[in-house]
Scaffold this active site. Structure first.
Site, PDB file in Angstrom:
ATOM      1  N   ASP A 475       0.830  -1.211   0.000  1.00  0.00           N
ATOM      2  CA  ASP A 475       0.000   0.000   0.000  1.00  0.00           C
ATOM      3  C   ASP A 475       0.866   1.264   0.000  1.00  0.00           C
ATOM      4  OD1 ASP A 475      -2.368   1.394   0.024  1.00  0.00           O
ATOM      5  OD2 ASP A 475      -3.185   0.378   1.789  1.00  0.00           O
ATOM      6  N   ASP A 544     -10.443   2.025  -4.168  1.00  0.00           N
ATOM      7  CA  ASP A 544     -11.085   1.763  -2.876  1.00  0.00           C
ATOM      8  C   ASP A 544     -12.596   1.810  -3.012  1.00  0.00           C
ATOM      9  OD1 ASP A 544      -8.947   1.289  -1.285  1.00  0.00           O
ATOM     10  OD2 ASP A 544      -8.933   3.219  -0.271  1.00  0.00           O
TER      11      ASP A 544
HETATM   12  C1  DGJ Z   1      -5.977   1.748   1.579  1.00  0.00           C
HETATM   13  C2  DGJ Z   1      -6.312   0.545   0.762  1.00  0.00           C
HETATM   14  O1  DGJ Z   1      -6.741   0.905  -0.497  1.00  0.00           O
HETATM   15  C3  DGJ Z   1      -7.344  -0.294   1.498  1.00  0.00           C
HETATM   16  O2  DGJ Z   1      -7.742  -1.384   0.723  1.00  0.00           O
HETATM   17  C4  DGJ Z   1      -6.743  -0.744   2.808  1.00  0.00           C
HETATM   18  O3  DGJ Z   1      -5.665  -1.615   2.555  1.00  0.00           O
HETATM   19  C5  DGJ Z   1      -6.294   0.465   3.615  1.00  0.00           C
HETATM   20  N1  DGJ Z   1      -5.444   1.329   2.852  1.00  0.00           N
HETATM   21  C6  DGJ Z   1      -5.568   0.030   4.853  1.00  0.00           C
HETATM   22  O4  DGJ Z   1      -5.070   1.077   5.564  1.00  0.00           O
END
Ligand code: DGJ
Length: 782
Positions: A475, A544
């Protein structure tokens, strides 16, 4: 194929395209043609620029030929100072404060060897490369232009290398990866722009005199403007017409420009964004640009996309997972956020296994004291309160259920509240003078610092060995700000690019050490969805936003430049966390099935009805996984403008195909619909079937009461709740055998859409607001 013809005319040919350039007698490189493939011939004078009479008010490059105006001619790579007043591809400042340059043709060679771009990822595989060398003897520099031809996918990649052969340093203020000047035409540029949870929406810009430009200065390729773009000619649409596609193998600040000149030519460039860029090129050193990717199609935007898809699948993604089918995963993030313990996780994993999933991914919150997003990034030590048996113990228990185990990390970040920050405050990107701006309560580590790069490689090597980890979600949840490095030899003009070079070093080292881990890149979803990252990490969390309607826009936009095999798509809960929109479980699956499927919701709390549906979905996906992940993708219709759009994915041998049919808003009393396909074999016959989709009686409201002698109370009745969970209405079935010729020409008429007066169970085509179907075609066996 690359032909070196007389008069220094070079003809690059792919399966269906031709790209022709030449060195002018005066030394500049002229762009002669890029488009549909033509035969090679000895004489291409019919494509030479004609300028016998010259132009008043132009600044001819030299008094030796006063009719040649560089401002009027299509050029392969331009600089400032010799009469071309369009934006140049290069801007360098010599030690004597001079920014005029004049690079002239020296030599050209063809090789099977593709030059490596120092510190940068690039494409690979069977190809030929033309290297054209230009020299500016006064500056004391050599410019090498690389053209690599990938015949199979109709792609030509380009890159530039500047070599300082003088005794003095040169400042590079701008060095584009490529320039392409096209002849006069009616052009529209397609860009893919957005923001967090609204990534890669398609936008069209009619190209008129002046510059149309987009890019990123956030430090990443960004969710604001993806580096991929297209230019279509005239009335080109998804299924017909001429268009070009462009991309950049780069994950940092980028720019793309389309300039229609006052003389009607179209100049296209892409490369590193010149914002605050100033690279000091010492004597005998060279600087390489990222690789630019170009394609042309005369088969509409789908043809262009399919070229790009094949290129990404065959020449960008590499390693163990390149052509391997990807596991169906369940991720706990939207189910638990930070609030979990081992029992909860094992419960989700067991349910995931029972539903048929293959990989369980433990997301954020497993380390340090991370119970929220305010701390602990950098402290990659397991939180034993949450996970008493550690990652090793948890992975073993999950493996024992028959699931693979995966883990989330965000290695480029540091929380101000962390032991890492307390030990090395100057490893974070921040100035000495301003209070650092935080993003999601965190700072970014200075990847231009070799000590930081080494630390991350070592820290992640330890983490990846915490247990039997077969998948990593990488991430990156904020943009850069307060850009400044505390390294002794740091130069701020080099920061953004060196940051990305540091990242590539880390990814290179870790993917080499752990070749069999399946890496998924993520950056609050798709904030770094680019070809640079796909050279290391073979798939990316697309967004997301897991609302299926939004995902149709996002996945449609993404599909213009990227194949299904790099896009991860998860079924999440309803209403959607991103926008509170309601949607059915079957629709969520239909949208997520056209790529790499996962489930991102608390599977332990699914209703009985939804569990039954999910089990069937996973079975269906497993049967068609190869097609859905690696088939050839097309768009039919444009959801950005139409109420209905279709996606179709077909096997390379055309023996099977899957269509997703998506409707935005249901239309009452709309009569017959006709469904047409594309990309099939006209000679083959296909059996068509509908994926069996389940409906709850809740979807049909009071209609349930029409045939019943005694009405059920839909508000309060236990009987109604019981029936809603147990009665599974099935969608209508379409069962025909139809020739590919007819499916592509006439299409077929599916069952009549639902109308108030004539609901027939299993026959009426119920399409709710934001709903869908999947149709499967299989070549009829003899
Ligand atoms: C952002 C990501 O896109 C989510 O899927 C998740 O992993 C969160 N970060 C976790 O902090």
């Amino acid at each position: 194929m690359i032909y070196c013809n007389k008069d220094n005319v070079f003809h690059l040919q792919t399966k269906d395209t031709s790209y022709i350039l030449r060195a002018l007698p005066s030394g500049q490189l002229e762009s002669m043609y890029y488009g549909k493939r033509i035969r090679n011939r000895d004489d291409f004078t019919f494509l030479y620029d004609k300028h016998e009479c010259g132009y008043s008010n132009a600044s001819p490059r030299s008094q030796k030929d006063t009719s040649l105006s560089l401002d009027h001619i299509a050029l392969e790579y331009s600089a400032y100072g010799k009469g071309d007043y369009r934006l140049p591809a290069m801007d360098v400042l010599a030690a004597d404060d001079n920014f005029t340059t004049d690079f002239l043709f020296s030599t050209a060679t063809v090789s099977d060897y593709k030059p490596e771009l120092h510190g940068l990822p690039s494409s690979y595989g069977e190809s030929k490369t033309l290297t054209v060398i230009l020299e500016d003897k006064i500056l004391g520099a050599e410019l090498q232009l690389f053209y690599t031809v990938f015949e199979d996918c109709n792609v030509i990649t380009r890159a530039a290398r500047l070599l300082n052969k003088s005794k003095n340093p040169i400042h590079i203020k701008e060095l584009m990866s490529m320039q392409l000047d096209l002849q006069r035409g009616d052009y529209t540029m397609l860009t893919f722009d957005g923001a967090w949870i609204r990534e890669r929406y398609k936008h069209e810009h009619k190209l008129l005199p002046g510059v149309t430009s987009f890019g990123s200065i956030s430090g990443a390729s960004s969710n604001r403007h993806n580096p991929f773009f297209a230019v279509k000619v005239g009335s080109c649409d998804e299924l017909q017409g001429e268009c070009y596609g462009f991309n950049l193998v780069y994950s940092g600040n980028h720019i793309a420009r389309a300039e229609v000149s006052t003389h009607g030519l179209l100049r296209i460039q892409n490369g590193i964004n010149p914002f605050e860029f100033d690279w000091l090129l010492e004597p005998d050193k060279s600087f390489d640009t990222p690789e630019s990717v170009l394609t042309f199609s005369d088969k509409g935007l789908n043809g262009m996309s399919q070229n790009m898809h094949l290129f990404v699948k065959e020449h960008i993604v590499r390693g163990f997972w390149k052509n391997k089918e990807r596991p169906i995963l369940v991720n706990n993030w939207e189910a638990t956020y930070f609030n979990f313990n081992e029992k909860k996780i094992l419960g989700i994993a067991q349910e995931a296994k029972d539903l048929g999933a293959e990989l369980f991914v433990l997301d954020d919150g497993w380390f340090g004291k991370r119970n929220n997003d305010k701390c602990s990034l950098g402290d990659w030590v397991v939180n034993k309160k949450k996970l008493p048996s550690g990652i090793d113990g948890l992975a073993k228990k999950i493996n024992a259920m028959g699931l693979k185990f995966g883990l989330w990390v965000e290695p480029e970040m540091v929380s101000p509240d962390s032991d890492l920050y307390r030990a090395h405050p100057n490893w974070a990107i921040k100035t000495d003078t301003y209070e650092p701006t935080q993003g999601r309560n965190q700072l970014v580590l200075d990847l231009t610092n070799p000590d930081v790069v080494e630390y991350i490689i070592n820290a992640m090597t330890d983490v990846f060995r915490y247990g039997h980890i077969e998948y990593i979600k990488w991430d990156y949840n904020r943009q850069l700000s307060d850009v400044f490095s505390h390294r002794k030899d740091a130069r701020s003009g080099e920061f953004f690019h060196r940051f990305i070079l540091g990242l590539y070093e880390i990814w290179g080292a870790l993917t080499e050490k752990f070749p069999e881990i399946l890496f998924e890149s993520c950056s609050s979803g798709g904030n770094r969805f680019d070809l640079g990252s796909f050279c290391y990490l073979p798939q990316c969390w697309t967004s997301d936003d897991t609302d299926p309607l939004e995902r149709i826009y996002i996945q449609s936009g993404t599909s213009y430049g990227y194949p299904q095999s790099v896009m991860t798509m998860h079924v999440a809960c309803t209403p959607s966390f991103a926008c509170l929109r309601q949607s059915g479980i079957e629709h969520r699956f239909n949208v997520s099935a056209f790529g790499l499927l996962g489930y991102e919701l608390d599977v332990t709390t699914l209703s009985k009805f939804d569990k039954a549906a999910v089990k069937k979905q996973i079975e269906f996906y497993k049967q068609h996984r190869r097609l859905l992940q690696f088939g050839e993708f097309s768009r039919i219709g444009d959801f950005f403008t139409d109420n209905i759009c279709k996606w179709q994915i077909t096997s390379p041998d055309k023996s099977e195909s899957m269509m997703g049919y998506f409707i935005n808003r249901t239309i009452p009393n709309w009569g017959n619909d006709v469904i047409r396909f594309t990309d099939l074999d006209a000679e083959k016959d296909y059996d068509i079937s509908t994926r069996v989709q389940l409906f709850s009686i809740r979807n049909i409201g009071e209609i349930i009461n029409t045939p019943l002698p005694k009405k059920i109370d839909l508000e309060e009745s236990k009987l109604y709740d019981f029936l809603a969970e147990t009665v599974k209405l099935r969608c209508e079935k379409e069962n025909y055998t139809i020739g590919g010729d007819a499916l592509m020409a006439s299409g077929f008429k599916p069952h009549q859409p639902f109308v108030l007066s004539g609901y027939k169970p299993g026959v009426s085509r119920i399409l709710l607001d934001t709903d869908s179907r999947m149709y499967y075609l299989k070549e009829k066996s003899e």
